[in-house]
Design a protein around this motif. Structure first.
Motif, PDB file in Angstrom:
ATOM      1  N   ALA A  16      43.139  41.630  40.366  1.00 40.34           N
ATOM      2  CA  ALA A  16      43.018  40.186  40.614  1.00 40.34           C
ATOM      3  C   ALA A  16      44.081  39.408  39.848  1.00 40.34           C
ATOM      4  CB  ALA A  16      41.624  39.704  40.214  1.00 40.34           C
ATOM      5  N   LEU A  17      44.410  39.874  38.640  1.00 40.05           N
ATOM      6  CA  LEU A  17      45.399  39.164  37.827  1.00 40.05           C
ATOM      7  C   LEU A  17      46.808  39.237  38.405  1.00 40.05           C
ATOM      8  CD1 LEU A  17      44.219  39.980  34.187  1.00 40.05           C
ATOM      9  CD2 LEU A  17      44.173  37.767  35.349  1.00 40.05           C
ATOM     10  N   GLU A  18      47.068  40.191  39.294  1.00 32.31           N
ATOM     11  CA  GLU A  18      48.361  40.240  39.985  1.00 32.31           C
ATOM     12  C   GLU A  18      48.598  38.944  40.754  1.00 32.31           C
ATOM     13  OE1 GLU A  18      49.754  43.799  42.094  1.00 32.31           O
ATOM     14  OE2 GLU A  18      47.840  44.697  41.545  1.00 32.31           O
ATOM     15  N   LYS A  19      47.512  38.321  41.220  1.00 28.54           N
ATOM     16  CA  LYS A  19      47.616  37.112  42.042  1.00 28.54           C
ATOM     17  C   LYS A  19      47.711  35.857  41.176  1.00 28.54           C
ATOM     18  CE  LYS A  19      44.734  39.368  45.528  1.00 28.54           C
ATOM     19  NZ  LYS A  19      43.448  39.352  46.260  1.00 28.54           N
ATOM     20  N   PHE A  20      47.587  36.036  39.859  1.00 33.44           N
ATOM     21  CA  PHE A  20      47.648  34.890  38.946  1.00 33.44           C
ATOM     22  C   PHE A  20      48.685  35.159  37.855  1.00 33.44           C
ATOM     23  CE2 PHE A  20      43.294  34.919  40.612  1.00 33.44           C
ATOM     24  CZ  PHE A  20      43.125  33.599  41.007  1.00 33.44           C
ATOM     25  N   PRO A  21      49.967  35.204  38.217  1.00 31.69           N
ATOM     26  CA  PRO A  21      51.004  35.532  37.227  1.00 31.69           C
ATOM     27  C   PRO A  21      51.107  34.525  36.096  1.00 31.69           C
ATOM     28  CG  PRO A  21      51.998  34.712  39.248  1.00 31.69           C
ATOM     29  CD  PRO A  21      50.550  34.936  39.544  1.00 31.69           C
ATOM     30  N   PHE A  22      50.628  33.307  36.321  1.00 33.72           N
ATOM     31  CA  PHE A  22      50.717  32.280  35.287  1.00 33.72           C
ATOM     32  C   PHE A  22      49.415  32.112  34.508  1.00 33.72           C
ATOM     33  CE2 PHE A  22      53.669  31.156  38.704  1.00 33.72           C
ATOM     34  CZ  PHE A  22      54.851  31.164  38.014  1.00 33.72           C
ATOM     35  N   GLY A  23      48.420  32.943  34.836  1.00 37.62           N
ATOM     36  CA  GLY A  23      47.146  32.902  34.115  1.00 37.62           C
ATOM     37  C   GLY A  23      45.989  32.452  34.985  1.00 37.62           C
ATOM     38  N   ALA A  24      44.802  33.005  34.715  1.00 34.76           N
ATOM     39  CA  ALA A  24      43.593  32.647  35.452  1.00 34.76           C
ATOM     40  C   ALA A  24      42.473  32.349  34.471  1.00 34.76           C
ATOM     41  CB  ALA A  24      43.184  33.795  36.385  1.00 34.76           C
ATOM     42  N   SER A  25      41.612  31.423  34.833  1.00 34.80           N
ATOM     43  CA  SER A  25      40.440  31.133  34.010  1.00 34.80           C
ATOM     44  C   SER A  25      39.392  32.221  34.237  1.00 34.80           C
ATOM     45  CB  SER A  25      39.851  29.772  34.378  1.00 34.80           C
ATOM     46  OG  SER A  25      39.311  29.817  35.695  1.00 34.80           O
ATOM     47  N   LEU A  26      38.426  32.301  33.346  1.00 32.08           N
ATOM     48  CA  LEU A  26      37.351  33.274  33.517  1.00 32.08           C
ATOM     49  C   LEU A  26      36.579  33.011  34.803  1.00 32.08           C
ATOM     50  CD1 LEU A  26      35.942  33.585  29.872  1.00 32.08           C
ATOM     51  CD2 LEU A  26      37.394  35.209  31.104  1.00 32.08           C
ATOM     52  N   GLY A  27      36.435  31.743  35.134  1.00 28.92           N
ATOM     53  CA  GLY A  27      35.746  31.384  36.374  1.00 28.92           C
ATOM     54  C   GLY A  27      36.498  31.871  37.602  1.00 28.92           C
ATOM     55  N   GLU A  28      37.826  31.719  37.585  1.00 28.08           N
ATOM     56  CA  GLU A  28      38.642  32.191  38.711  1.00 28.08           C
ATOM     57  C   GLU A  28      38.568  33.705  38.839  1.00 28.08           C
ATOM     58  OE1 GLU A  28      42.223  28.880  39.016  1.00 28.08           O
ATOM     59  OE2 GLU A  28      42.292  30.397  37.417  1.00 28.08           O
ATOM     60  N   LEU A  29      38.605  34.407  37.697  1.00 34.00           N
ATOM     61  CA  LEU A  29      38.499  35.866  37.721  1.00 34.00           C
ATOM     62  C   LEU A  29      37.123  36.309  38.206  1.00 34.00           C
ATOM     63  CD1 LEU A  29      40.258  37.260  34.516  1.00 34.00           C
ATOM     64  CD2 LEU A  29      40.890  37.598  36.903  1.00 34.00           C
ATOM     65  N   SER A  30      36.097  35.607  37.753  1.00 35.37           N
ATOM     66  CA  SER A  30      34.732  35.928  38.177  1.00 35.37           C
ATOM     67  C   SER A  30      34.595  35.828  39.687  1.00 35.37           C
ATOM     68  CB  SER A  30      33.741  34.980  37.488  1.00 35.37           C
ATOM     69  OG  SER A  30      32.432  35.169  37.996  1.00 35.37           O
ATOM     70  N   GLN A  31      35.164  34.769  40.235  1.00 36.01           N
ATOM     71  CA  GLN A  31      35.104  34.564  41.687  1.00 36.01           C
ATOM     72  C   GLN A  31      35.949  35.595  42.424  1.00 36.01           C
ATOM     73  OE1 GLN A  31      36.324  30.658  42.912  1.00 36.01           O
ATOM     74  NE2 GLN A  31      35.550  30.895  44.984  1.00 36.01           N
ATOM     75  N   ALA A  32      37.153  35.884  41.905  1.00 38.37           N
ATOM     76  CA  ALA A  32      38.058  36.824  42.568  1.00 38.37           C
ATOM     77  C   ALA A  32      37.499  38.242  42.569  1.00 38.37           C
ATOM     78  CB  ALA A  32      39.423  36.799  41.882  1.00 38.37           C
ATOM     79  N   CYS A  33      36.779  38.615  41.511  1.00 34.57           N
ATOM     80  CA  CYS A  33      36.254  39.982  41.374  1.00 34.57           C
ATOM     81  C   CYS A  33      34.803  40.104  41.815  1.00 34.57           C
ATOM     82  CB  CYS A  33      36.360  40.447  39.927  1.00 34.57           C
ATOM     83  SG  CYS A  33      38.018  40.460  39.260  1.00 34.57           S
ATOM     84  N   ASP A  34      34.177  38.969  42.105  1.00 31.07           N
ATOM     85  CA  ASP A  34      32.752  38.949  42.471  1.00 31.07           C
ATOM     86  C   ASP A  34      31.902  39.589  41.369  1.00 31.07           C
ATOM     87  OD1 ASP A  34      30.575  38.332  44.058  1.00 31.07           O
ATOM     88  OD2 ASP A  34      30.641  40.219  45.195  1.00 31.07           O
ATOM     89  N   LEU A  35      32.195  39.177  40.145  1.00 29.18           N
ATOM     90  CA  LEU A  35      31.466  39.671  38.980  1.00 29.18           C
ATOM     91  C   LEU A  35      30.934  38.485  38.177  1.00 29.18           C
ATOM     92  CD1 LEU A  35      33.925  42.428  37.675  1.00 29.18           C
ATOM     93  CD2 LEU A  35      31.703  42.824  38.752  1.00 29.18           C
ATOM     94  N   PRO A  36      29.820  38.670  37.448  1.00 29.54           N
ATOM     95  CA  PRO A  36      29.310  37.578  36.615  1.00 29.54           C
ATOM     96  C   PRO A  36      30.333  37.177  35.556  1.00 29.54           C
ATOM     97  CG  PRO A  36      27.668  39.323  36.855  1.00 29.54           C
ATOM     98  CD  PRO A  36      28.947  39.855  37.418  1.00 29.54           C
ATOM     99  N   LYS A  37      30.347  35.918  35.235  1.00 25.93           N
ATOM    100  CA  LYS A  37      31.316  35.411  34.270  1.00 25.93           C
ATOM    101  C   LYS A  37      31.146  36.089  32.907  1.00 25.93           C
ATOM    102  CE  LYS A  37      33.275  31.003  32.701  1.00 25.93           C
ATOM    103  NZ  LYS A  37      33.161  29.525  32.793  1.00 25.93           N
ATOM    104  N   THR A  38      29.896  36.370  32.519  1.00 24.43           N
ATOM    105  CA  THR A  38      29.645  37.027  31.234  1.00 24.43           C
ATOM    106  C   THR A  38      30.244  38.437  31.217  1.00 24.43           C
ATOM    107  OG1 THR A  38      27.481  37.715  32.079  1.00 24.43           O
ATOM    108  CG2 THR A  38      27.559  35.726  30.714  1.00 24.43           C
ATOM    109  N   THR A  39      30.168  39.128  32.353  1.00 29.11           N
ATOM    110  CA  THR A  39      30.741  40.472  32.453  1.00 29.11           C
ATOM    111  C   THR A  39      32.258  40.410  32.354  1.00 29.11           C
ATOM    112  OG1 THR A  39      28.923  41.237  33.858  1.00 29.11           O
ATOM    113  CG2 THR A  39      30.963  42.522  33.934  1.00 29.11           C
ATOM    114  N   VAL A  40      32.843  39.447  33.053  1.00 26.55           N
ATOM    115  CA  VAL A  40      34.296  39.279  33.013  1.00 26.55           C
ATOM    116  C   VAL A  40      34.756  38.970  31.593  1.00 26.55           C
ATOM    117  CG1 VAL A  40      36.230  37.845  33.792  1.00 26.55           C
ATOM    118  CG2 VAL A  40      34.483  38.579  35.424  1.00 26.55           C
ATOM    119  N   HIS A  41      34.027  38.099  30.920  1.00 31.48           N
ATOM    120  CA  HIS A  41      34.390  37.737  29.542  1.00 31.48           C
ATOM    121  C   HIS A  41      34.357  38.961  28.636  1.00 31.48           C
ATOM    122  CE1 HIS A  41      33.623  36.252  25.410  1.00 31.48           C
ATOM    123  NE2 HIS A  41      34.456  35.282  25.765  1.00 31.48           N
ATOM    124  N   ARG A  42      33.329  39.785  28.763  1.00 36.48           N
ATOM    125  CA  ARG A  42      33.194  40.979  27.926  1.00 36.48           C
ATOM    126  C   ARG A  42      34.320  41.975  28.205  1.00 36.48           C
ATOM    127  NH1 ARG A  42      28.607  42.137  29.488  1.00 36.48           N
ATOM    128  NH2 ARG A  42      29.017  43.848  30.932  1.00 36.48           N
TER     129      ARG A  42
END
Length: 250
Positions: A22-48
């Motif tokens: 997912a981070l390949e699509k965000f070369p300038f950086g992604a928020s945890l919320g954006e990563l959570s949505q892109a990976c379909d994972l809970p935000k707490t899991t992404v943060h960990r």
């Protein structure tokens, strides 16, 4: 190892891969919320998981969010050498059959960087030094790489820098450049007709390697020979792409 532990390990690997991909699509950086949505994972899991990846330098976090880290850059550099080694015999064969210069380039922000070249043996030829950085908007290999970027990244790039006018043929209007990329995507090849330098033309396309880095393959041809041999050059380039991708297994 128990089946339960094995299953848990596979899940962690799959989630890690999802975040890095997912981070390949965000070369300038992604928020945890954006990563959570892109990976379909809970935000707490992404943060960990981001915290664990950051400890290994696989990702870094700064004011712009989370992005790929230096450890992956080192791994990509190693893979990058492999791509050159794999592609080299086919690049040489393409150069010998067309008698034109073949360029292998890699994407770097607003430029495509030359990482390997087979020089034409003709008296009138186009040759550049390895490591040369070409503007991404006015070269055949650059356009091929630019067309692979997501709309969001393209917009960020196009609003973040002005398109340098290298010749009278250079496309410096964003809408005109977008239209040109659409035409290239439909035909499978991207064209530079004296847009980067007078008297120099090119035809390029991307290579699917399966690696993080994006590569483009191109023929650099003097304008005097370009149009008369365009179709045979295009077909030879497409064939070379297919051969390299078949060996890589992309």
């Amino acid at each position: 190892m128990s089946q339960e532990k094995e299953g848990s390990g596979k899940q962690v690997i799959a989630r890690t891969a999802a975040i890095l991909t997912a981070l390949e699509k965000f070369p300038f950086g992604a928020s945890l919320g954006e990563l959570s949505q892109a990976c379909d994972l809970p935000k707490t899991t992404v943060h960990r998981m981001v915290s664990s990846l950051e400890a290994q330098q696989l990702v870094i976090t700064d004011g712009n969010g989370v992005r790929l880290g230096p450890a992956l850059v080192r791994l990509a550099a190693s893979a990058h050498k492999d791509v050159i080694g794999i592609a080299r015999p086919y690049i040489e064969a393409l150069g010998r059959s067309t008698r034109e210069t073949v360029d292998l380039c890699i994407y770097r922000g607003t430029h495509s960087v030359l990482v390997d070249q087979y020089a034409s043996d003709q008296e009138l030829r186009v040759v550049s030094a390895i490591g040369t950085a070409f503007p991404i908007h006015c070269t055949a290999h650059g356009k091929a790489l630019l067309a692979q970027l997501s709309d969001d990244v393209f917009t960020m790039l196009s609003t973040g820098f002005s398109l340098e006018k290298r010749t009278e043929q250079t496309l410096v209007n964003i809408d005109a450049l977008r239209a040109d990329l659409v035409v290239g995507a439909k035909s499978g090849c991207f064209i530079d007709r004296e847009e980067h330098a007078r008297g120099v033309c090119g035809i390029g396309l991307t290579l699917r390697t399966g690696f993080v880095d994006q590569y483009a393959l191109a023929l650099a041809v003097p304008a005097l020979r370009f149009q008369d041999h365009f179709e045979e050059l295009k077909n030879a380039l497409i064939q070379c792409k297919s051969q390299i991708e078949a060996v890589i297994g992309a």
